[in-house]
Design a protein around this motif. Structure first.
Motif, PDB file in Angstrom:
ATOM      1  N   HIS A  49       0.825  -1.204   0.000  1.00  0.00           N
ATOM      2  CA  HIS A  49       0.000   0.000   0.000  1.00  0.00           C
ATOM      3  C   HIS A  49       0.865   1.263   0.000  1.00  0.00           C
ATOM      4  N   GLU A  50       1.829   1.308   0.894  1.00  0.00           N
ATOM      5  CA  GLU A  50       2.651   2.507   1.007  1.00  0.00           C
ATOM      6  C   GLU A  50       3.531   2.713  -0.211  1.00  0.00           C
ATOM      7  N   PHE A  57       0.120   7.965  -5.736  1.00  0.00           N
ATOM      8  CA  PHE A  57      -0.870   8.828  -5.098  1.00  0.00           C
ATOM      9  C   PHE A  57      -0.278  10.155  -4.646  1.00  0.00           C
ATOM     10  N   TRP A  58       0.821  10.110  -3.896  1.00  0.00           N
ATOM     11  CA  TRP A  58       1.376  11.362  -3.380  1.00  0.00           C
ATOM     12  C   TRP A  58       1.898  12.261  -4.486  1.00  0.00           C
ATOM     13  N   LEU A 134      -9.356  10.513 -11.385  1.00  0.00           N
ATOM     14  CA  LEU A 134      -9.277   9.604 -10.238  1.00  0.00           C
ATOM     15  C   LEU A 134      -9.373   8.152 -10.689  1.00  0.00           C
ATOM     16  N   GLU A 135     -10.162   7.891 -11.702  1.00  0.00           N
ATOM     17  CA  GLU A 135     -10.273   6.528 -12.246  1.00  0.00           C
ATOM     18  C   GLU A 135      -8.957   6.097 -12.877  1.00  0.00           C
ATOM     19  N   ASN A 139      -6.637   3.022 -11.592  1.00  0.00           N
ATOM     20  CA  ASN A 139      -6.244   1.912 -12.469  1.00  0.00           C
ATOM     21  C   ASN A 139      -4.739   1.683 -12.426  1.00  0.00           C
ATOM     22  N   LYS A 140      -3.965   2.765 -12.417  1.00  0.00           N
ATOM     23  CA  LYS A 140      -2.500   2.647 -12.324  1.00  0.00           C
ATOM     24  C   LYS A 140      -2.100   1.991 -11.004  1.00  0.00           C
ATOM     25  N   MET A 141      -2.737   2.435  -9.918  1.00  0.00           N
ATOM     26  CA  MET A 141      -2.404   1.906  -8.598  1.00  0.00           C
ATOM     27  C   MET A 141      -2.783   0.432  -8.490  1.00  0.00           C
TER      28      MET A 141
END
Length: 194
Positions: A49-50, A57-58, A134-135, A139-141
């Protein structure tokens, strides 16, 4: 799946593990083993996750919000501290005093980090980015999760470029070690795409 749904799913899984760990503090052999197995699952989930947050995300928060650098720096600092505690959980045996002390520090820190993200960052990012953006980020994440490290690696810089190079090698080695040691059996399930 949009980015915030992806992250919420991970957060709910982690919060469930934290609740189980707070309740289960038995000292019998089976209880200590179960506690150690659950912490292994927690370490794997949090490590993935991190790494994904730091890689995708960051940087999105930094780009989208006027004070994104400040928010991301605060979050990455929290995550770096969490990696140190996760490494201690990996290093000490379940049931040991050091293990329990690390867990006692990790649980409130993880809850505070999740609260920070969900209450201070997500609403603002949701306003700053379109549903399509955001989608795309989600998807990348989601795709990156398959290739994310399953161990904390506190010495790896928390920079997207480092995670895309050294992080990928670390993730590959983690996955090989997980198979060889049987640790892979503790990998938390990945929810199906929605």
């Amino acid at each position: 799946m949009d980015a915030l749904t992806f992250l919420r799913t991970d957060h709910e899984s982690v919060l469930g593990m934290l609740e189980s760990l707070e309740r289960g503090r038995g000292t019998g052999e089976a209880e200590v083993k179960a506690r150690g197995d659950l912490v292994t699952s927690l370490v794997m989930a949090e490590s993935q996750h991190e790494a994904i947050e730091e890689q995708f995300f960051w940087p999105a928060v930094r780009r989208a919000l006027p004070d994104g650098d400040e928010l991301a720096d605060r979050a990455v600092s929290q995550e770096d501290s969490a990696k140190e505690l996760l490494q201690q959980l990996e290093d000490f045996g379940a049931g040991s005093r050091e293990f329990e002390e690390a867990l006692d520090r990790f649980i409130p820190a993880a809850r505070a980090h999740i609260e920070f993200e969900q209450s201070q960052v997500w609403p603002r990012l949701s306003e700053a980015q379109s549903p399509a953006e955001l989608e795309q980020l989600g998807n990348k994440m989601q795709a990156a999760k398959r290739f994310a490290p399953t161990r904390p690696h506190p010495g790896t810089p928390s920079k997207p470029a480092a995670l895309k190079s050294a992080g990928m090698l670390a993730a590959l080695l983690d996955k090989v070690r997980d198979v060889v040691t049987g640790r892979r059996a503790h990998q938390p399930p990945t929810p199906p795409p929605t």
